[in-house]
Structure formats: C-alpha cells, structure tokens
Design an enzyme around this catalytic site. Structure first.
Site, PDB file in Angstrom:
ATOM      1  N   ARG A 157       0.850  -1.186   0.000  1.00 24.66           N
ATOM      2  CA  ARG A 157       0.000   0.000   0.000  1.00 24.66           C
ATOM      3  C   ARG A 157       0.888   1.239   0.000  1.00 24.66           C
ATOM      4  O   ARG A 157       1.929   1.277   0.655  1.00 24.66           O
ATOM      5  CB  ARG A 157      -0.933   0.016   1.222  1.00 24.66           C
ATOM      6  CG  ARG A 157      -2.054  -1.008   1.146  1.00 24.66           C
ATOM      7  CD  ARG A 157      -3.040  -0.668   0.042  1.00 24.66           C
ATOM      8  NE  ARG A 157      -4.181  -1.579  -0.015  1.00 24.66           N
ATOM      9  CZ  ARG A 157      -4.289  -2.601  -0.845  1.00 24.66           C
ATOM     10  NH1 ARG A 157      -3.283  -2.883  -1.675  1.00 24.66           N
ATOM     11  NH2 ARG A 157      -5.366  -3.368  -0.859  1.00 24.66           N
TER      12      ARG A 157
ATOM     13  N   GLU B 185      -2.314   7.897  -4.054  1.00 23.13           N
ATOM     14  CA  GLU B 185      -3.468   7.281  -4.710  1.00 23.13           C
ATOM     15  C   GLU B 185      -4.764   7.616  -3.980  1.00 23.13           C
ATOM     16  O   GLU B 185      -4.785   7.782  -2.769  1.00 23.13           O
ATOM     17  CB  GLU B 185      -3.334   5.762  -4.711  1.00 23.13           C
ATOM     18  CG  GLU B 185      -2.335   5.180  -5.658  1.00 23.13           C
ATOM     19  CD  GLU B 185      -2.309   3.668  -5.541  1.00 23.13           C
ATOM     20  OE1 GLU B 185      -3.220   3.019  -6.072  1.00 23.13           O
ATOM     21  OE2 GLU B 185      -1.383   3.143  -4.892  1.00 23.13           O
TER      22      GLU B 185
ATOM     23  N   HIS C 275      -0.728   0.451  -9.761  1.00 21.87           N
ATOM     24  CA  HIS C 275      -1.398  -0.496  -8.864  1.00 21.87           C
ATOM     25  C   HIS C 275      -1.929  -1.705  -9.646  1.00 21.87           C
ATOM     26  O   HIS C 275      -3.110  -2.057  -9.573  1.00 21.87           O
ATOM     27  CB  HIS C 275      -2.548   0.198  -8.122  1.00 21.87           C
ATOM     28  CG  HIS C 275      -2.877  -0.462  -6.812  1.00 21.87           C
ATOM     29  ND1 HIS C 275      -2.975   0.227  -5.634  1.00 21.87           N
ATOM     30  CD2 HIS C 275      -3.140  -1.755  -6.500  1.00 21.87           C
ATOM     31  CE1 HIS C 275      -3.298  -0.600  -4.651  1.00 21.87           C
ATOM     32  NE2 HIS C 275      -3.397  -1.820  -5.166  1.00 21.87           N
TER      33      HIS C 275
END
Length: 310
Positions: free
Chosen positions: A227, A256, A284
């Site tokens: 992440r 993001e 991603h």
C-alpha cells in the site's frame, strides 16, 4: 441469500452464486448514501474498493452476515466494528499472490538491468553499453516485511534467482524452504533489497520513514506492491537522491485515491519519482493479471459457498 455486488468483477461470481440460488443485485454506480439506504436488505456484500464500509455503513447493514472483498487488503472496512457486529470478513489474497510475486521480480529485473532505459535509448538511436551495465539479483540478500500469501510467493520466485531471502513477520515460526525468519533489526542489517508485503493499518502506516531508512545498514533497492501509505514518500525520495536507496520499484503510491482509481494529488516528490531513472512506477497493477482476475473471483465464491451456502 441476498447479495449486493458493488464493483465489477469476473462474471463467474454472478454465474456460480446464481447457480447456488442466491439472489444477486449488481450496483456499480450508486453513491455511498444510496447504498447505505438499502444495505439492510442484504445478507452479504461483495466489494473491491469503490465504497468505504465504515461504522455508519456497517450499522445500516443490520442483516449483513458477510463482507467479501475481491482482493487482499481490507483497509476500506472498519474491521473492529464489523467484528463487533458479527459480520464475517472474507478476502482472497490466494487469488493474486502469484501475479504480485511475478510483478516484484519483473520490476527488479527491469530496474537493476536498466532494461526500459536501454531499450528506449536504442529506439532513439542511442547505443550505450557501459552506461547500461546491470546489477545481478544472484547472491543478493532480499528482505521481505510480511510473510503471508504475497511474501511467500515472492520468496519462492526470488530464491530461484539465487537470492538469500530473509523476512520479518509479526507471527512466529514461519520459516520455510524459501526464506528464513529474522528480527526486524537483523533484516535492516543484512538486506540489500527490501520488499513490502503488509496490510495498511495503524502499525504499518508510514512504516518506511526517515528513521527506518537510516537504520538500513546497506544501500538497497526498494519494492512496494503493498500500500502506498506504508511509505512516507518524501523520505524515500531523499534516500534516492542521496544514494541510500539505489532504486525504487513502486506499484503503489502514497498519493493514490482510496479507491485506487487514480492519483488524488501531485507534488514535487511525485514529480521526482515519475521522472527519475532510479524509479519504476506502475498504476497499482501487481495483482491485476488476466489470470488473477479469475482466481480472485473463484476464491471468493468458494469461501462464500463453503461458509454460508453448503
């Protein structure tokens, strides 16, 4: 069972659950408030990342028996509230662990061997050999933080490249034929490549910060397919500029949107990453292969059927 599907996924989810006599509704466009207003009508909900399932949402879902996330991360769900309400949480990290592992290896090979840079130069008529001399994975000590599905699959691949793979995990006794468990202190002392395979929570938010980087004994390559907010980007950029980090492979970014649909902000640090030869950035997609789309969906269906339908 009445099940609400809030994100588009592989059609096998719908096909197989309908075959089990479930009643399904697909809703890929309603707002958070609109979904909250009707969620009480469902026994289960299948999601990716479009809508946050916070305390308010969960309290509206008075009849929810399960939440199934097609993917690994569960940070868009208020887990303590869900557990308190007796809602079972299901995810499917088994479905994209192989694609994540291949992405890690692919990014490292491209970065360390300057493959993208060299190819781009040759296509422009530039022929540089010494300037594009590569750095081998063979013999390097790779440190993984997190040794769940993604970490184990990554260790398996990297061990095949002749790497010494070590890892740190909050759970004990996870060593296997592909990697050896060590303390975080030992990992920082030995690792020449560092790769993250952890969830995002209070303990892992900004895990990679100024102090962590300073405590790494070696200059190192850094990989993040976990992440974006596991990393405090400004310190990663500083380390890239100083040479403490030799190069960064980033499939996820601090900037993001929570839904992972696009970047929500831009700044000088992001600009550096997007323009530096020391960084590879992808949108991603580490767990986003054609094969993983189907496998993620199948794992979810199998878990729902095993727990609630058979």
């Amino acid at each position: 069972m009445r099940i609400l599907l809030l994100d588009k996924n592989h059609p096998l989810i719908t096909e197989q659950l309908l075959a089990k006599n479930c009643i399904l509704e697909e809703d890929f466009t309603s707002s958070y408030d609109e979904v909250c207003a009707k969620i009480k009508n469902y026994d289960g909900v299948i999601i990716r990342s479009r809508i946050p399932l916070d305390k308010n949402f969960l309290e509206h879902g008075k009849n929810l028996k399960f939440i199934a996330r097609v993917g690994a991360g569960m940070e868009n769900i208020d887990i303590p509230v869900a557990e308190k309400l007796g809602i079972q949480l299901i995810n499917s990290p088994e479905g994209n662990r192989d694609s994540v592992a291949e992405h890690v290896v692919g990014m490292l090979l491209i970065l360390m061997n300057r493959l993208f840079i060299a190819s781009t130069e040759v296509k422009k008529g530039i022929w540089l050999r010494e300037e594009n001399r590569g750095d081998e994975l063979l013999g390097k000590t790779v440190g993984l933080i997190g040794y769940g599905n993604m970490g184990k699959a990554t260790a398996k691949r990297l061990s095949g490249f002749g790497c010494k793979v070590i890892f740190h995990d909050i759970l004990p006794n996870l060593s296997d034929e592909f990697a050896t468990q060590v303390s975080l202190k030992e990992l920082k002392e030995r690792a020449e490549v560092l790769s993250l395979h952890i969830p995002l929570n209070n303990e892992t938010h900004y895990l990679i910060d100024e102090n962590f980087i300073a405590e790494m004994r070696n200059s190192f390559y850094f990989v993040n397919t976990a992440r974006g907010k596991n990393v405090e980007t400004k310190y990663l950029v500083e380390a890239l500029k100083s040479g403490k980090v030799k190069g960064a492979c980033l499939d996820v970014l601090e900037y993001e949107k929570a839904s992972f649909e696009k970047l929500e902000s831009e700044n000088d640090d992001l600009d550096y990453l997007l323009n530096s030869e020391k960084a590879i950035v992808t949108p991603h997609i580490a767990g986003w292969t054609h094969q993983s789309k189907e496998k993620l969906a199948q794992v979810i269906v199998d878990k729902i059927v095993a727990e609630f339908i058979n």
